[in-house]
Design a protein around this motif. Structure first.
Motif, PDB file in Angstrom:
ATOM      1  N   LYS A   1      59.033  34.131  36.125  1.00 17.40           N
ATOM      2  CA  LYS A   1      59.682  33.560  37.243  1.00 17.40           C
ATOM      3  C   LYS A   1      58.530  33.419  38.217  1.00 17.40           C
ATOM      4  CE  LYS A   1      62.808  34.653  41.097  1.00 17.40           C
ATOM      5  NZ  LYS A   1      63.485  35.833  41.974  1.00 17.40           N
ATOM      6  N   ILE A   2      57.520  34.131  38.242  1.00 16.13           N
ATOM      7  CA  ILE A   2      56.179  33.881  39.237  1.00 16.13           C
ATOM      8  C   ILE A   2      55.538  32.795  38.641  1.00 16.13           C
ATOM      9  CG2 ILE A   2      54.249  35.137  40.168  1.00 16.13           C
ATOM     10  CD1 ILE A   2      55.920  37.674  40.182  1.00 16.13           C
TER      11      ILE A   2
ATOM     12  N   ARG B   1      48.652  32.014  33.428  1.00 21.59           N
ATOM     13  CA  ARG B   1      47.507  32.865  33.163  1.00 21.59           C
ATOM     14  C   ARG B   1      47.968  34.351  33.895  1.00 21.59           C
ATOM     15  NH1 ARG B   1      42.542  29.509  34.702  1.00 21.59           N
ATOM     16  NH2 ARG B   1      43.986  28.575  36.108  1.00 21.59           N
ATOM     17  N   VAL B   2      47.454  35.172  33.115  1.00 20.84           N
ATOM     18  CA  VAL B   2      48.211  36.515  33.608  1.00 20.84           C
ATOM     19  C   VAL B   2      47.202  36.892  34.973  1.00 20.84           C
ATOM     20  CG1 VAL B   2      47.522  39.312  33.254  1.00 20.84           C
ATOM     21  CG2 VAL B   2      48.523  37.553  31.212  1.00 20.84           C
ATOM     22  N   GLU B   3      45.967  36.525  35.054  1.00 19.72           N
ATOM     23  CA  GLU B   3      44.998  36.676  36.153  1.00 19.72           C
ATOM     24  C   GLU B   3      45.636  35.967  37.388  1.00 19.72           C
ATOM     25  OE1 GLU B   3      42.826  33.470  33.823  1.00 19.72           O
ATOM     26  OE2 GLU B   3      43.711  35.701  33.587  1.00 19.72           O
ATOM     27  N   LYS B   4      46.067  34.880  37.129  1.00 20.27           N
ATOM     28  CA  LYS B   4      46.776  34.029  38.137  1.00 20.27           C
ATOM     29  C   LYS B   4      48.216  34.539  38.789  1.00 20.27           C
ATOM     30  CE  LYS B   4      44.621  30.038  38.801  1.00 20.27           C
ATOM     31  NZ  LYS B   4      44.124  29.220  39.911  1.00 20.27           N
ATOM     32  N   VAL B   5      48.838  34.980  37.916  1.00 21.31           N
ATOM     33  CA  VAL B   5      50.172  35.652  38.217  1.00 21.31           C
ATOM     34  C   VAL B   5      49.740  36.865  39.253  1.00 21.31           C
ATOM     35  CG1 VAL B   5      52.407  36.680  37.511  1.00 21.31           C
ATOM     36  CG2 VAL B   5      51.354  34.373  36.606  1.00 21.31           C
TER      37      VAL B   5
ATOM     38  N   ARG C   1      41.382  43.811  47.927  1.00 23.01           N
ATOM     39  CA  ARG C   1      40.346  43.902  47.088  1.00 23.01           C
ATOM     40  C   ARG C   1      40.648  43.638  45.800  1.00 23.01           C
ATOM     41  NH1 ARG C   1      39.587  47.937  50.821  1.00 23.01           N
ATOM     42  NH2 ARG C   1      40.864  49.518  49.733  1.00 23.01           N
ATOM     43  N   MET C   2      41.901  43.669  45.419  1.00 28.15           N
ATOM     44  CA  MET C   2      42.372  43.634  44.062  1.00 28.15           C
ATOM     45  C   MET C   2      42.347  41.853  44.064  1.00 28.15           C
ATOM     46  SD  MET C   2      42.764  46.295  42.135  1.00 28.15           S
ATOM     47  CE  MET C   2      43.360  45.314  40.795  1.00 28.15           C
ATOM     48  N   VAL C   3      42.973  41.308  44.678  1.00 25.15           N
ATOM     49  CA  VAL C   3      42.650  39.886  44.950  1.00 25.15           C
ATOM     50  C   VAL C   3      41.444  39.325  44.618  1.00 25.15           C
ATOM     51  CG1 VAL C   3      43.254  37.646  46.419  1.00 25.15           C
ATOM     52  CG2 VAL C   3      44.784  39.536  46.230  1.00 25.15           C
ATOM     53  N   ASN C   4      40.409  40.050  45.440  1.00 21.35           N
ATOM     54  CA  ASN C   4      39.069  39.405  45.123  1.00 21.35           C
ATOM     55  C   ASN C   4      38.508  39.684  43.909  1.00 21.35           C
ATOM     56  OD1 ASN C   4      39.009  38.651  47.891  1.00 21.35           O
ATOM     57  ND2 ASN C   4      38.223  40.556  48.720  1.00 21.35           N
ATOM     58  N   LYS C   5      38.896  40.826  43.435  1.00 21.83           N
ATOM     59  CA  LYS C   5      38.537  41.064  41.818  1.00 21.83           C
ATOM     60  C   LYS C   5      39.007  40.284  41.058  1.00 21.83           C
ATOM     61  CE  LYS C   5      37.768  46.039  42.501  1.00 21.83           C
ATOM     62  NZ  LYS C   5      38.190  47.672  42.032  1.00 21.83           N
ATOM     63  N   LEU C   6      40.089  39.879  41.024  1.00 16.53           N
ATOM     64  CA  LEU C   6      41.125  38.790  40.217  1.00 16.53           C
ATOM     65  C   LEU C   6      40.421  37.644  40.235  1.00 16.53           C
ATOM     66  CD1 LEU C   6      44.787  40.220  40.498  1.00 16.53           C
ATOM     67  CD2 LEU C   6      43.282  40.389  38.334  1.00 16.53           C
ATOM     68  N   ARG C   7      40.094  37.281  41.751  1.00 13.86           N
ATOM     69  CA  ARG C   7      39.382  35.754  41.708  1.00 13.86           C
ATOM     70  C   ARG C   7      38.316  35.602  41.260  1.00 13.86           C
ATOM     71  NH1 ARG C   7      41.734  34.655  47.906  1.00 13.86           N
ATOM     72  NH2 ARG C   7      43.540  33.962  47.299  1.00 13.86           N
TER      73      ARG C   7
END
Length: 118
Positions: free
Chosen positions: A10-11, A19-23, A109-115
């Motif tokens: 859905k997301i 892609r997993v990291e984008k989701v 911080r998690m968003v920054n790591k994923l980016r």
């Protein structure tokens, strides 16, 4: 992706990328935004309670200037107890606001790591 992951799909469909990291990045961004909004709400509630407490404190000061009798003593006690409850509520709202800021920081911080993975 199999149908076993309906929330993920859905997301992925909403953002147009599977892609997993984008989701995951999208999930954490939404959670961060929710915590930031919660902090704003807690701060607004805190301002309202503080205004009510200040108004009540003004009433207490005016009643203390009057001649004291049994009825006024009871009223003052009730108003003072309500003022103490307001202090407790302000303290609780400060703690909740602080917790929301901490959680928003963690999600950021998690968003920054994923980016960085991109």
């Amino acid at each position: 992706m199999p149908r076993r992951f309906p929330k993920y799909l859905k997301i992925a469909h909403q953002i147009g990328d599977r892609r997993v990291e984008k989701v995951l990045c999208t999930i954490f961004e939404r959670e961060k935004q929710a915590y930031v909004e919660a902090e704003k709400i807690y701060n607004e509630m805190m301002e309202e309670v503080e205004a009510r407490r200040e108004y009540r404190h003004g009433i207490i000061l005016e009643l203390m200037k009057l001649e004291i009798d049994y009825v006024l003593d009871e009223c003052l006690d009730v108003l003072r107890a309500a003022e103490q409850e307001d202090f407790a509520e302000i303290s609780r709202l400060i703690q909740m606001s602080h917790a929301a800021v901490i959680r928003a920081g963690e999600k950021g911080r998690m968003v920054n790591k994923l980016r960085k993975l991109k």
